[in-house]
Design a protein around this motif. Structure first.
Motif, PDB file in Angstrom:
ATOM      1  N   GLU A 211       0.999  -1.266  -0.048  1.00 24.18           N
ATOM      2  CA  GLU A 211      -0.079  -0.125   0.082  1.00 24.18           C
ATOM      3  C   GLU A 211       0.692   1.133  -0.060  1.00 24.18           C
ATOM      4  OE1 GLU A 211       0.093  -2.160   2.532  1.00 24.18           O
ATOM      5  OE2 GLU A 211      -1.722  -2.847   2.999  1.00 24.18           O
ATOM      6  N   ASP A 212       2.028   1.285   0.408  1.00 26.22           N
ATOM      7  CA  ASP A 212       2.816   2.329   0.534  1.00 26.22           C
ATOM      8  C   ASP A 212       3.729   2.753  -0.739  1.00 26.22           C
ATOM      9  OD1 ASP A 212       4.431   0.191   0.218  1.00 26.22           O
ATOM     10  OD2 ASP A 212       5.620   0.375   2.025  1.00 26.22           O
ATOM     11  N   LYS A 213       3.251   2.192  -1.890  1.00 27.10           N
ATOM     12  CA  LYS A 213       3.613   2.752  -3.211  1.00 27.10           C
ATOM     13  C   LYS A 213       3.715   4.030  -3.346  1.00 27.10           C
ATOM     14  CE  LYS A 213       6.573  -0.108  -5.128  1.00 27.10           C
ATOM     15  NZ  LYS A 213       6.082  -1.525  -5.593  1.00 27.10           N
ATOM     16  N   PRO A 214       2.557   4.745  -3.191  1.00 29.02           N
ATOM     17  CA  PRO A 214       2.297   6.233  -3.652  1.00 29.02           C
ATOM     18  C   PRO A 214       3.026   7.022  -2.658  1.00 29.02           C
ATOM     19  CG  PRO A 214       0.169   4.860  -3.375  1.00 29.02           C
ATOM     20  CD  PRO A 214       1.213   3.860  -2.804  1.00 29.02           C
ATOM     21  N   LEU A 215       3.362   6.827  -1.508  1.00 34.67           N
ATOM     22  CA  LEU A 215       4.216   7.568  -0.560  1.00 34.67           C
ATOM     23  C   LEU A 215       5.597   7.413  -0.907  1.00 34.67           C
ATOM     24  CD1 LEU A 215       2.421   6.826   2.861  1.00 34.67           C
ATOM     25  CD2 LEU A 215       2.026   8.625   1.428  1.00 34.67           C
ATOM     26  N   LYS A 216       6.025   6.039  -1.294  1.00 31.71           N
ATOM     27  CA  LYS A 216       7.318   5.969  -1.640  1.00 31.71           C
ATOM     28  C   LYS A 216       7.822   6.579  -2.991  1.00 31.71           C
ATOM     29  CE  LYS A 216       8.417   1.607   0.549  1.00 31.71           C
ATOM     30  NZ  LYS A 216       8.596   0.106   0.381  1.00 31.71           N
ATOM     31  N   TYR A 217       7.017   6.754  -3.931  1.00 30.45           N
ATOM     32  CA  TYR A 217       7.087   7.197  -5.180  1.00 30.45           C
ATOM     33  C   TYR A 217       6.006   8.430  -5.506  1.00 30.45           C
ATOM     34  CZ  TYR A 217       9.902   3.003  -5.418  1.00 30.45           C
ATOM     35  OH  TYR A 217      10.718   2.307  -5.272  1.00 30.45           O
ATOM     36  N   PRO A 218       6.122   9.364  -4.690  1.00 32.51           N
ATOM     37  CA  PRO A 218       5.096  10.373  -4.792  1.00 32.51           C
ATOM     38  C   PRO A 218       5.055  11.084  -6.096  1.00 32.51           C
ATOM     39  CG  PRO A 218       6.994  11.041  -3.258  1.00 32.51           C
ATOM     40  CD  PRO A 218       7.332   9.809  -3.670  1.00 32.51           C
ATOM     41  N   HIS A 219       6.265  11.356  -6.576  1.00 35.17           N
ATOM     42  CA  HIS A 219       6.318  12.336  -8.004  1.00 35.17           C
ATOM     43  C   HIS A 219       5.500  11.410  -9.066  1.00 35.17           C
ATOM     44  CE1 HIS A 219       9.555  15.254  -6.875  1.00 35.17           C
ATOM     45  NE2 HIS A 219       9.878  14.142  -6.143  1.00 35.17           N
ATOM     46  N   MET A 220       5.655  10.158  -9.093  1.00 37.32           N
ATOM     47  CA  MET A 220       4.700   9.463 -10.093  1.00 37.32           C
ATOM     48  C   MET A 220       3.373   9.488  -9.807  1.00 37.32           C
ATOM     49  SD  MET A 220       5.126   7.945 -12.982  1.00 37.32           S
ATOM     50  CE  MET A 220       6.578   7.239 -13.482  1.00 37.32           C
ATOM     51  N   PHE A 221       3.207   9.285  -8.673  1.00 40.14           N
ATOM     52  CA  PHE A 221       1.695   9.282  -8.269  1.00 40.14           C
ATOM     53  C   PHE A 221       0.877  10.459  -8.385  1.00 40.14           C
ATOM     54  CE2 PHE A 221       2.770   4.895  -6.864  1.00 40.14           C
ATOM     55  CZ  PHE A 221       1.648   4.402  -7.322  1.00 40.14           C
ATOM     56  N   ARG A 222       1.616  11.434  -8.072  1.00 41.13           N
ATOM     57  CA  ARG A 222       1.484  12.874  -8.283  1.00 41.13           C
ATOM     58  C   ARG A 222       1.155  13.173  -9.625  1.00 41.13           C
ATOM     59  NH1 ARG A 222       4.724  18.233  -6.760  1.00 41.13           N
ATOM     60  NH2 ARG A 222       3.158  19.657  -7.015  1.00 41.13           N
ATOM     61  N   ARG A 250      -4.126   9.411  -1.674  1.00 44.22           N
ATOM     62  CA  ARG A 250      -4.769  10.790  -1.673  1.00 44.22           C
ATOM     63  C   ARG A 250      -3.880  11.705  -0.897  1.00 44.22           C
ATOM     64  NH1 ARG A 250      -7.431  10.577  -5.686  1.00 44.22           N
ATOM     65  NH2 ARG A 250      -9.212   9.327  -5.651  1.00 44.22           N
ATOM     66  N   GLU A 251      -2.896  11.337  -0.229  1.00 47.37           N
ATOM     67  CA  GLU A 251      -1.925  12.245   0.383  1.00 47.37           C
ATOM     68  C   GLU A 251      -1.107  12.932  -0.833  1.00 47.37           C
ATOM     69  OE1 GLU A 251       0.632  11.638   3.801  1.00 47.37           O
ATOM     70  OE2 GLU A 251      -0.660   9.932   4.529  1.00 47.37           O
ATOM     71  N   VAL A 252      -0.845  12.153  -1.768  1.00 47.74           N
ATOM     72  CA  VAL A 252       0.093  12.881  -2.718  1.00 47.74           C
ATOM     73  C   VAL A 252      -0.637  13.312  -4.044  1.00 47.74           C
ATOM     74  CG1 VAL A 252       2.114  11.569  -1.983  1.00 47.74           C
ATOM     75  CG2 VAL A 252       0.603  10.694  -3.945  1.00 47.74           C
ATOM     76  N   ASN A 253      -2.053  12.872  -4.254  1.00 51.90           N
ATOM     77  CA  ASN A 253      -2.890  13.297  -5.265  1.00 51.90           C
ATOM     78  C   ASN A 253      -4.150  12.985  -5.107  1.00 51.90           C
ATOM     79  OD1 ASN A 253      -3.973  13.352  -7.706  1.00 51.90           O
ATOM     80  ND2 ASN A 253      -2.578  12.124  -8.889  1.00 51.90           N
ATOM     81  N   ALA A 254      -4.783  14.305  -4.685  1.00 51.34           N
ATOM     82  CA  ALA A 254      -6.123  14.298  -4.363  1.00 51.34           C
ATOM     83  C   ALA A 254      -7.117  14.184  -5.552  1.00 51.34           C
ATOM     84  CB  ALA A 254      -6.429  15.458  -3.589  1.00 51.34           C
ATOM     85  N   ASP A 255      -7.001  14.175  -6.754  1.00 50.48           N
ATOM     86  CA  ASP A 255      -7.621  14.378  -7.883  1.00 50.48           C
ATOM     87  C   ASP A 255      -7.778  13.065  -8.786  1.00 50.48           C
ATOM     88  OD1 ASP A 255      -8.117  16.925  -6.978  1.00 50.48           O
ATOM     89  OD2 ASP A 255      -6.305  17.263  -8.092  1.00 50.48           O
TER      90      ASP A 255
END
Lengths: 304, 112
Positions: A211-222, A250-255
């Motif tokens: 589950e932590d991928k978005p936090l580890k790779y925030p640039h991509m998920f953003r 949602r922490e890195v990309n709300a939309d």
């Protein structure tokens, strides 16, 4: 990858058209006046504490006697971004929907494309640019699935850039109203930085990844317009909390739009197909308009 | 290692600006949220610059802090991570800096 200097930016990746077998000739635009290894690398520390090395031996150090200063004030990726903008305009004029698919290696991009070709080929002309470091294996899979495909091998490169995609398009020549899938090199870091001229980045996030991928790779998920949770048929067998993964996203990309599906079983694929249909309709509707409501957003790179 | 491709772009842009003259210093700025590691650029630079008019050049990297202004409380605060929120707890803020990835200038070597 240039064998002489190790430079990947100047050297062209190999581009193979799997329909014609045409391998676009690589070109090499810079020269090497000084062969590597001539002179000794010379590392030193400057007065301000900066450590750096010179590629060859200097007579005496001459730092501090600089001459004329030329102001450049340009984005380092200006050339990539300019070519991507040209590609975007070319695609827009032809009402082509281009999607940049990114993920970790093995998240299921190619399988999802195979299913997408099977599900959408009767509605749209579909084209694929396949990016991998090496081999035409994925390109062969796509061709077998029934879509024209160009395989780009980046050598040691870790991402596709605008130049590679432009060369792929010269080979593919997709027609009006097509959908172009660009399957990027499996990597959640580097592809985030390089605009390819796509309408949207789509991140494929498989539930086997944690589950932590978005936090580890925030640039991509953003940078993602759409995040697809893939391999949901495996949810009973892995410790993956969808609620936690969504909260992290949602922490890195709300939309970003999200879908849950299994490319293997086909569950949830209709959400993805429906999204493509809507995006393709918008691409037709907004071609040639100056204010495109779908203009890319959220990418960390472009800012003039 | 997208930094290698980034470094190639730096050298290419600087070479064009120098137009064959030898470069003494190239100045770039890298924001802390740019996704680019300054140390990796420093590592790649001598190898990429070798054989160009930048091969003796000093690479100056200006690191830019990531700053944002909160739309709620109005204060400016640092956002060293993409996920950093305003100290007041608000997620509604405008990023002011930190995403830079620019080549600023080159300084030519003095003519002998």
């Amino acid at each position: 990858m240039c064998a002489t200097c190790g430079c990947e930016g100047e050297v062209k990746a190999s581009v193979l058209n799997l329909q014609t077998g045409h391998a676009a000739a690589p070109s090499h635009e810079h020269d090497h006046n000084v062969p590597i290894g001539q002179g000794d690398p010379h590392e030193h520390v400057h007065a301000d504490g900066t450590r750096h090395s010179h590629p060859h031996e200097l007579r005496e150090h001459e730092h501090g006697h600089g001459g004329e200063t030329i102001t450049i004030e340009q984005r380092i990726l200006a050339k990539n971004d300019a070519l991507a903008a040209k590609t975007r305009a070319w695609l827009s004029g032809r009402e082509i929907l281009a999607l940049n698919l990114v993920s970790s290696p093995g998240a299921g991009k190619t399988t999802l494309l195979e299913r997408s070709i099977a599900g959408l080929a009767s509605e749209f002309p579909l084209f694929v640019i396949e990016g991998d470091q090496a081999t035409a294996k994925d390109g062969e899979r796509i061709r077998a699935a029934g879509a024209p495909v160009v395989q780009v091998n980046t050598g040691t490169g870790c991402h596709l850039d605008a130049e590679m995609v432009a060369r792929g398009l010269r080979e593919l020549k997709p027609g009006s109203g097509a959908v172009l899938f660009i399957e990027n090199v499996g990597n959640l870091v580097c592809p985030a930085l390089f605009d390819l001229g796509e309408r949207a980045k789509v991140v494929i996030f498989s539930v086997t990844e944690g589950e932590d991928k978005p936090l580890k790779y925030p640039h991509m998920f953003r940078a993602a317009e759409l995040v697809i949770f893939n391999k949901i048929d495996l949810l009973p067998y892995v410790d993956f909390s969808m609620a936690q993964a969504l909260s992290n996203l949602r922490e890195v990309n709300a939309d970003a739009t999200t879908f849950e599906l299994s490319a293997r079983t086909g569950e949830g694929l209709n959400d993805w197909f429906g999204w493509i249909r809507r995006q393709a309709a918008l691409a037709r509707q907004f071609a040639f308009l100056e204010t495109d409501p779908l203009s890319r957003r959220g990418n960390i790179t472009p800012r003039s | 290692m997208h930094e290698l491709a980034i470094t190639c772009n730096i050298v290419e842009l600087a070479e064009e600006a120098a137009n064959g003259r030898r470069v003494h210093r190239v100045t770039i700025e890298i924001g802390e949220l740019s996704g680019v590691l300054p140390d990796a650029i420093t590592f790649c630079f001598p190898e990429v610059a070798n054989g160009t008019c930048l091969q003796d050049a000093f690479l100056e990297i200006r690191r830019i802090d990531a700053l944002a202004r909160c739309s709620g409380c109005g204060s400016e605060f640092r956002t060293p991570e993409i996920t950093t929120v305003c100290p007041c707890g608000s997620l509604d803020f405008v990023r002011l800096s930190g995403e830079e990835l620019n080549i600023k200038s080159i300084e030519l070597e003095e003519a002998a």
